[in-house]
Design an enzyme around this catalytic site. Sequence first.
Site, mmCIF file in Angstrom:
data_model
loop_
_atom_site.group_PDB
_atom_site.id
_atom_site.type_symbol
_atom_site.label_atom_id
_atom_site.label_comp_id
_atom_site.label_asym_id
_atom_site.label_seq_id
_atom_site.Cartn_x
_atom_site.Cartn_y
_atom_site.Cartn_z
ATOM 1 N N LYS A 50 0.722 -1.558 0.038
ATOM 2 C CA LYS A 50 -0.567 0.227 0.232
ATOM 3 C C LYS A 50 1.165 1.515 -0.067
ATOM 4 O O LYS A 50 0.513 1.975 -0.157
ATOM 5 C CB LYS A 50 -0.811 0.065 1.422
ATOM 6 C CG LYS A 50 -1.926 -0.962 0.971
ATOM 7 C CD LYS A 50 -3.504 -0.649 0.022
ATOM 8 C CE LYS A 50 -4.561 -0.895 0.517
ATOM 9 N NZ LYS A 50 -5.440 -0.412 -0.230
ATOM 10 N N SER A 299 0.620 -10.334 -0.648
ATOM 11 C CA SER A 299 -0.278 -8.401 -0.551
ATOM 12 C C SER A 299 0.336 -7.638 0.827
ATOM 13 O O SER A 299 0.916 -6.301 1.110
ATOM 14 C CB SER A 299 -1.327 -7.979 -0.600
ATOM 15 O OG SER A 299 -2.283 -8.386 -0.328
#
Length: 404
Positions: A50, A299
């Site tokens: 992110k 992720s």
Amino acid sequence: MTLDKFEEATEAVKKVILRTELVYSDYFSEITGNKVYLKPENMQFTGAYKVRGAYYKISTLTKEERKRGLITASAGNHAQGVAYAAKLYNARAIIVMPSTTPLIKVNRTKSYGAEVILYGNVYDEACQYAYKLAEENGYTFIHPFNDEIIATGQGTIAMEIFKDLPTVDIILAPVGGGGLLAGVATLAKMLNPNIKVIGVEPAGAACMKESLKAGHVVTLPNVDTIADGTAVKTPGDVVFPYIQENVDDIITVEDKELIVNFLDILENHKMVVENSGLLSVAALKHLNCKDKKVVSILSGGNMDIITVSSIVQHGLIQRGRVFTVSVQLPDRPGELVNVATIIAQAKGNVIRLDHNQFVSINRNAAVELTITMETFGHEHKQEIVQALIDHGYNPKLCQPNQLY
């Protein structure tokens, strides 16, 4: 999202990311029949991909927009990305997080100097509150996924994948709101129109799959998944058209699949990957292909120790490597030794015993012995159970929730 913007973003994020080179997985390649590579974004400084989108977005803001203060809503990973990027730009950051966010994500977000507000049970509720605060105070809102600039930053992952593996056939990407998937799929198709990009959602929060089926963004009535980073009710309407155009399929996986894959990644690659990050690993067994070069994007890896402990215990149970049985035996000297000897000869390792003399008033026939033990797996577990049966005992398997 254009190729020029992806190239610009790739240069920008180099200032804040670690270059996460692909890791070839012998283990997953062998069990799937494909050549599997892992993209370990869990190894980023903030513990997740992110930071790419957050930093790129903030880098495009004016000084005035940054001076007003930055606000976002996040289940944790975007929060840390925004907090870290804001710190680099000396900007104030306010982060609204669901009250269910793991403690490690809350504390790390605070460690970058951000102000954290816990609100709501899921991301969508936190997001609504963050919008309200932005309007009331004039903050600049940094959306975690429903933003083309954010998605472009996330798409830089695809640029790195192609540099490491130009002949990649399939990319698997976790999907919650759609920012990562939109960015990766859009750039991947620009670089190779024949590549397949597949999104992976938890079955308990499959908002993207339902939206694609409906042909427009839909809102789920509720979400229920251990993959907190992808527990989203409504996907982003800004990024949705990119996903419609560039994503080949959506795979959904059950929470129980994430649990056993946590063990697989931990034991075979010595990495901690959070439940949302494991979606792309769990999806490997759902692929209907062989001999393809497949990249699974991990992720993120932000998990608190209590969650890790719980996942490991449940994973061991699911794999049959820890199990509990109860047997009834007379209350007389030597019976406990007999049972322990049977288990030892079958190479089971006892880790807990509970000897209950008061399960019945007839202690000569009905003392209960509950044994928790380690095994090599389901086959070994059945061998131990059969050994107890062969020696005249009637073992009863206990439910997993009776283990600890």
